[in-house]
Design a protein around this motif. Structure first.
Motif, PDB file in Angstrom:
ATOM      1  N   ASP A 286      -2.034   3.914  -9.656  1.00 48.77           N
ATOM      2  CA  ASP A 286      -2.230   2.456  -9.634  1.00 48.77           C
ATOM      3  C   ASP A 286      -2.209   1.806 -11.019  1.00 48.77           C
ATOM      4  N   ARG A 287      -2.049   2.598 -12.075  1.00 49.75           N
ATOM      5  CA  ARG A 287      -1.909   2.011 -13.412  1.00 49.75           C
ATOM      6  C   ARG A 287      -0.447   1.836 -13.809  1.00 49.75           C
TER       7      ARG A 287
ATOM      8  N   ASP B 254       3.315  -5.317 -11.135  1.00 48.37           N
ATOM      9  CA  ASP B 254       2.102  -5.060 -10.357  1.00 48.37           C
ATOM     10  C   ASP B 254       2.225  -3.835  -9.460  1.00 48.37           C
ATOM     11  N   GLY B 255       3.300  -3.064  -9.641  1.00 49.96           N
ATOM     12  CA  GLY B 255       3.491  -1.861  -8.831  1.00 49.96           C
ATOM     13  C   GLY B 255       4.013  -2.113  -7.436  1.00 49.96           C
ATOM     14  N   SER B 256       4.358  -3.358  -7.123  1.00 48.84           N
ATOM     15  CA  SER B 256       4.745  -3.686  -5.747  1.00 48.84           C
ATOM     16  C   SER B 256       6.090  -3.098  -5.343  1.00 48.84           C
ATOM     17  N   GLN B 257       6.821  -2.531  -6.274  1.00 47.46           N
ATOM     18  CA  GLN B 257       8.077  -1.853  -5.936  1.00 47.46           C
ATOM     19  C   GLN B 257       7.807  -0.570  -5.145  1.00 47.46           C
ATOM     20  N   PHE B 258       6.610  -0.034  -5.250  1.00 44.55           N
ATOM     21  CA  PHE B 258       6.201   1.187  -4.550  1.00 44.55           C
ATOM     22  C   PHE B 258       5.463   0.819  -3.271  1.00 44.55           C
TER      23      PHE B 258
ATOM     24  N   HIS C 170       2.924   2.494  -2.049  1.00 48.18           N
ATOM     25  CA  HIS C 170       1.483   2.755  -2.167  1.00 48.18           C
ATOM     26  C   HIS C 170       1.149   3.080  -3.608  1.00 48.18           C
ATOM     27  N   LEU C 171       0.010   2.575  -4.076  1.00 49.77           N
ATOM     28  CA  LEU C 171      -0.514   2.890  -5.404  1.00 49.77           C
ATOM     29  C   LEU C 171      -1.819   3.645  -5.231  1.00 49.77           C
TER      30      LEU C 171
ATOM     31  N   THR D 283       1.339   9.286 -20.393  1.00 56.67           N
ATOM     32  CA  THR D 283       1.422   7.839 -20.206  1.00 56.67           C
ATOM     33  C   THR D 283       0.091   7.388 -19.614  1.00 56.67           C
ATOM     34  N   PRO D 284      -0.192   6.082 -19.588  1.00 59.99           N
ATOM     35  CA  PRO D 284      -1.465   5.635 -19.020  1.00 59.99           C
ATOM     36  C   PRO D 284      -1.570   5.839 -17.516  1.00 59.99           C
ATOM     37  N   ALA D 285      -0.433   6.028 -16.844  1.00 60.86           N
ATOM     38  CA  ALA D 285      -0.423   5.991 -15.380  1.00 60.86           C
ATOM     39  C   ALA D 285      -0.180   7.354 -14.731  1.00 60.86           C
ATOM     40  N   ASP D 286      -0.260   8.429 -15.509  1.00 58.46           N
ATOM     41  CA  ASP D 286       0.050   9.743 -14.933  1.00 58.46           C
ATOM     42  C   ASP D 286      -0.927  10.126 -13.832  1.00 58.46           C
TER      43      ASP D 286
END
Length: 286
Positions: free
Chosen positions: A94-95, A116-120, A122-123, A146-149
Motif C-alpha cells: 500500500d506504499r 494512489d495505487g488505484s492501477q492495482f 488491491h493494496l 524501495t519504500p513499498a517492498d
C-alpha cells in the motif's frame, strides 16, 4: 506441509517468477511475472509469461492473485497481460503511491496519472492476511530497497522480492529514490527471525561465475552464510557497506522503461495521437 512452488527463471533479466498453489486443480498466485522487452527495438513479448500460462493450464489452476513484491527496476511486469489471459487480482504494497508520486515527477507523466495505487486491484497493508484457495498467506512490509517492498509469506514459503539475495550475493541496493539501508537491515532481520526451516524464494539471482543461477534458500542458511546479513553483521556495519557499495553501482539497464510500466500495474502508457504508446527517457536526471 510443503507448499507447492514452481519457479521460472528469465536469463535475460536474472529474474525469477513463481506460481504458488494449494493443489493441482486448485488455486494459485503468480508472483513477479516478466514481460519480455528488447531495449534495442522497444518491442515487448510474452514468451516468458506464456510459460506461466502453460503451467497454470496444465495444472488446471484458478489464479486468485498476481502479486508484485515492488515496482521493479530491472524487468517489465507481465501482470496486466497475465490478468487478461488467466484472471486474478493484481496486488502490491500500500506504499506504492509514494513510489508513483516520485516517478511521476521523474517522467513528467500525464496529468491524469494517479499516484494512489488505484492501477492495482488491491493494496496490501503491512501484515495483512489473505488466502490462495486453502493456503493461508500474509503480506509482510519489507521497506529498504524501495519504500513499498512487500514479501509474501505463503504456507511454509516466503517470497522475499529484493530484500535478500542468495547468501553468496547478499542484499539489494538501497540508493533508488526512497531507498534506506537501515530500513532494509531491519526488514531483513524481521524475515530472518522466522523459523530456521522457512523456505525463502528470491526474486533475482546474480550468481558468481562458479555457480549456476539459484533462488531458494532457508532462514537458517541465510543467518549463517549471507555475506551482508548473517547473524554477525550489525546494522551500522551493514549501512556502511551498503552505502559504499551502492556508490559504485551503475543504474540497471531497464530501469527507465520498467518503472514507467510497473507503476501502472504492467499496463502501457496511454497511446499518443498516432495510436502508438511511448516511453520517456529523462536526460541528465538519474
Amino acid at each position: 506441509m510443503t507448499t507447492p512452488v514452481q519457479a521460472f527463471f528469465d536469463p535475460a533479466t536474472w529474474t525469477v517468477s513463481y506460481v504458488v498453489y494449494d493443489q493441482v486443480g486448485g488455486h494459485a498466485a503468480i508472483i513477479d511475472p516478466v514481460l519480455d522487452y528488447d531495449p534495442k527495438s522497444g518491442r515487448t513479448g510474452t514468451r516468458s509469461a506464456q510459460q506461466l500460462v502453460d503451467f497454470i493450464q496444465a495444472q488446471a489452476l484458478t489464479v486468485d492473485w498476481i502479486l508484485e513484491t515492488h515496482a521493479h527496476a530491472d524487468h517489465l511486469s507481465a501482470a496486466a497481460w497475465l490478468k487478461r489471459q488467466v484472471g486474478g487480482h493484481s496486488a502490491i504494497g500500500d506504499r506504492i503511491g509514494t513510489v508513483q508520486a516520485t516517478f511521476s515527477k521523474v517522467f513528467n507523466l500525464e496529468a491524469g496519472f494517479a499516484s494512489d495505487g488505484s492501477q492495482f486491484d488491491h493494496l496490501f497493508a503491512p501484515d495483512e492476511a489473505f488466502a490462495i484457495g486453502t493456503l493461508a498467506a500474509r503480506a509482510l512490509a519489507v521497506p529498504g530497497h524501495t519504500p513499498a517492498d512487500m514479501a509474501y509469506h505463503i504456507g511454509d514459503a516466503v517470497f522475499v522480492g529484493d530484500t535478500l539475495f542468495m547468501p553468496d550475493v547478499g542484499s539489494a541496493r538501497c540508493d533508488f529514490p526512497g531507498g534506506d539501508a537501515a530500513a532494509l537491515y531491519r526488514s531483513a532481520r524481521a524475515l530472518l527471525s522466522l523459523p530456521g526451516e522457512t523456505r525463502l524464494f528470491m526474486c533475482h539471482d546474480y550468481p558468481p561465475p562458479e555457480r549456476q543461477p539459484a533462488w531458494e534458500s532457508t532462514v537458517a542458511e541465510q543467518r549463517r552464510l549471507n555475506i551482508h546479513l548473517n547473524d554477525t553483521v550489525t546494522e551500522a556495519a551493514f549501512i556502511a557497506m551498503r552505502q559504499q557499495r551502492d556508490a559504485t553501482l551503475a543504474m540497471p539497464t531497464l530501469i527507465l522503461p520498467s518503472v514507467q510500466i510497473n507503476i501502472r500495474a504492467g499496463e502501457m502508457p496511454p497511446k499518443d495521437t498516432n495510436g502508438v504508446a511511448y516511453l520517456k527517457i529523462p536526460l541528465d536526471l538519474l
